[in-house]
Design a protein around this motif. Structure first.
Motif, mmCIF file in Angstrom:
data_model
loop_
_atom_site.group_PDB
_atom_site.id
_atom_site.type_symbol
_atom_site.label_atom_id
_atom_site.label_comp_id
_atom_site.label_asym_id
_atom_site.label_seq_id
_atom_site.Cartn_x
_atom_site.Cartn_y
_atom_site.Cartn_z
ATOM 1 N N ASN A 1 -13.835 19.626 58.109
ATOM 2 C CA ASN A 1 -14.288 21.079 58.097
ATOM 3 C C ASN A 1 -14.916 21.198 56.525
ATOM 4 N N ILE A 2 -16.261 21.089 56.386
ATOM 5 C CA ILE A 2 -16.974 21.085 55.056
ATOM 6 C C ILE A 2 -17.553 22.429 54.773
ATOM 7 N N PRO A 3 -17.402 22.881 53.463
ATOM 8 C CA PRO A 3 -18.214 24.150 53.127
ATOM 9 C C PRO A 3 -19.657 23.868 53.101
ATOM 10 N N TYR A 4 -20.326 24.766 53.449
ATOM 11 C CA TYR A 4 -21.896 24.636 53.221
ATOM 12 C C TYR A 4 -22.659 25.801 52.686
ATOM 13 N N GLY B 1 -25.860 40.006 45.676
ATOM 14 C CA GLY B 1 -26.875 39.528 44.665
ATOM 15 C C GLY B 1 -26.885 37.838 44.820
ATOM 16 N N GLY B 2 -27.820 37.376 43.646
ATOM 17 C CA GLY B 2 -28.136 35.984 43.634
ATOM 18 C C GLY B 2 -28.712 35.323 44.605
ATOM 19 N N THR B 3 -28.921 34.051 44.363
ATOM 20 C CA THR B 3 -29.904 33.111 45.267
ATOM 21 C C THR B 3 -28.885 32.292 46.370
ATOM 22 N N ILE B 4 -27.673 32.100 46.242
ATOM 23 C CA ILE B 4 -26.914 31.254 47.105
ATOM 24 C C ILE B 4 -26.202 32.063 48.176
ATOM 25 N N VAL B 5 -26.392 31.632 49.496
ATOM 26 C CA VAL B 5 -25.660 32.204 50.559
ATOM 27 C C VAL B 5 -24.519 31.364 51.101
ATOM 28 N N GLY B 6 -23.372 31.617 51.209
ATOM 29 C CA GLY B 6 -22.377 30.617 51.826
ATOM 30 C C GLY B 6 -21.136 30.199 50.834
ATOM 31 N N ALA B 7 -20.885 28.879 51.103
ATOM 32 C CA ALA B 7 -19.734 28.722 49.823
ATOM 33 C C ALA B 7 -20.400 28.451 48.384
ATOM 34 N N PRO B 8 -19.523 28.635 47.420
ATOM 35 C CA PRO B 8 -20.011 28.617 45.985
ATOM 36 C C PRO B 8 -20.469 27.044 45.845
ATOM 37 N N LEU B 9 -21.401 27.074 45.029
ATOM 38 C CA LEU B 9 -21.883 25.477 44.834
ATOM 39 C C LEU B 9 -20.882 24.880 43.945
ATOM 40 N N SER B 10 -20.173 24.025 44.235
ATOM 41 C CA SER B 10 -19.537 23.343 43.230
ATOM 42 C C SER B 10 -19.045 21.690 43.676
ATOM 43 N N GLY B 11 -18.593 20.895 43.061
ATOM 44 C CA GLY B 11 -18.112 19.836 43.229
ATOM 45 C C GLY B 11 -19.429 18.953 43.382
ATOM 46 N N SER B 12 -19.171 17.820 44.480
ATOM 47 C CA SER B 12 -20.396 17.032 44.933
ATOM 48 C C SER B 12 -21.040 17.490 46.097
ATOM 49 N N VAL B 13 -22.233 17.548 46.012
ATOM 50 C CA VAL B 13 -22.954 18.433 46.914
ATOM 51 C C VAL B 13 -23.967 17.622 47.759
ATOM 52 N N LEU B 14 -23.878 17.288 48.843
ATOM 53 C CA LEU B 14 -24.741 16.587 49.777
ATOM 54 C C LEU B 14 -26.090 17.504 50.207
ATOM 55 N N ILE B 15 -27.196 17.050 50.056
ATOM 56 C CA ILE B 15 -28.600 17.973 50.521
ATOM 57 C C ILE B 15 -28.908 17.580 51.726
#
Ligand code: PRP
Length: 220
Positions: free
Chosen positions: A95-98, A111-125
Motif C-alpha cells: 500500500n504505497i502513497p502516491y 493551495g499548492g501544486t501537489i495533489v495526494g500524499a505529501p512528497l517525502s522520502g524516496s520517490v519513484l516517478i
C-alpha cells in the motif's frame, strides 16, 4: 538478454491496442522510425487497469528499487501513477502513497501544486516515455524542492536511441545527471527479441535492425 513473461504480455497487449505500431513514423527528432508507441491509446478502464499491472510488475522485478512513494508528472503520468499504485496494492500487497503535480498552481482551497500524499522520502516517478528528458528534470526539481529524494523512474518503453549528442540516450543522460536509474517495462532490444521469437515479423525486424544500427545507443 532475457525477456520475462510480463514483458511478452505487455508487447502483445500494446500491439493489440495499437499502442505499439509498425510502419513509417516521423518523430519529433525528424528521424523516420519503423515503430511508434503511443501510450495515450491505453484509454479505457480495462486498458488502464492492465497497464498499471505492467508498471507494478516492473517495479517488483526491480530488486534493488528502494522507494517510499510514487509520483506521476502531469498530465499523462497522473493516471499511470494512480493505476500503478492500485496494482501495487491489489497484486503485490504494498500500500504505497502516491501524488501528482498540477501544471498550474492553485491559490485557493488547499493551495499548492501537489495533489495526494505529501512528497517525502524516496520517490519513484512513473511516466509514459522519456523523449528529451524535460518532464523528468522538472519532476526531479519538484521532488528536490520538497526535500525528498528521487529514487528512480519507470517508463513504458526505452527506445534506446541516441539524443542530440549522438552518443547517449536521453534516459542515460538523465540517469547520469540525476544519479538514479530509469527502468522501462520493455526496451527496444526486448521488443525486437520478442518479434524474433514470434517469427512473423521478418520485414519489420529488418527495418528495426537498420534503425538501431543508425540511431541505437552503443553501450547498454
Ligand atoms: O522527455 P520529454 O521531452 O519531456 O518528453 C516526454 C514527456 O512529454 C510528454 O508529456 P508532456 O510534457 O507533453 O505533457 P502531457 O503529459 O500533459 O501531455 C510525456 O508524457 C512525457 O512526460
Amino acid at each position: 538478454m532475457t525477456i520475462k513473461q510480463y514483458q511478452r504480455d505487455f508487447i502483445d497487449f500494446a500491439i493489440a491496442n495499437e499502442v505499439l505500431k509498425f510502419g513509417e513514423f516521423t518523430l519529433k527528432s525528424g528521424r523516420i522510425s519503423p515503430y511508434f508507441f503511443n501510450a495515450g491509446l491505453f484509454n479505457t478502464g480495462a486498458a488502464l487497469a492492465k497497464i498499471g499491472r505492467f508498471y507494478a510488475a516492473t517495479i517488483s522485478d526491480w530488486t534493488d528499487a528502494n522507494y517510499d512513494m510514487i509520483f506521476g508528472p502531469a498530465y499523462k503520468g497522473i493516471p499511470l501513477a494512480c493505476a500503478t499504485a492500485i496494482a501495487m496494492a491489489e497484486f503485490h500487497g504494498k500500500n504505497i502513497p502516491y501524488c501528482f503535480n498540477r501544471k498550474e498552481k492553485k491559490d485557493h482551497g488547499e493551495g499548492g501544486t501537489i495533489v495526494g500524499a505529501p512528497l517525502s522520502g524516496s520517490v519513484l516517478i512513473i511516466d509514459d516515455v522519456i523523449t528529451a528528458g524535460t518532464a523528468i528534470r522538472e519532476s526531479i526539481a519538484i521532488i528536490d524542492s520538497c526535500k525528498a529524494l528521487t529514487a528512480g523512474v519507470v517508463v513504458a518503453i526505452d527506445r534506446q536511441e541516441t539524443g542530440k549528442d549522438g552518443v547517449q540516450s536521453a534516459i542515460q543522460e538523465v540517469e547520469s545527471q540525476a544519479n538514479m536509474k530509469v527502468r522501462a517495462i520493455v526496451t527496444m532490444a526486448q521488443i525486437m527479441e520478442y518479434m524474433e521469437e514470434k517469427g512473423n515479423y521478418t520485414e519489420e525486424l529488418s527495418k528495426m535492425r537498420a534503425y538501431r544500427e543508425k540511431y541505437g545507443v552503443k553501450s547498454e
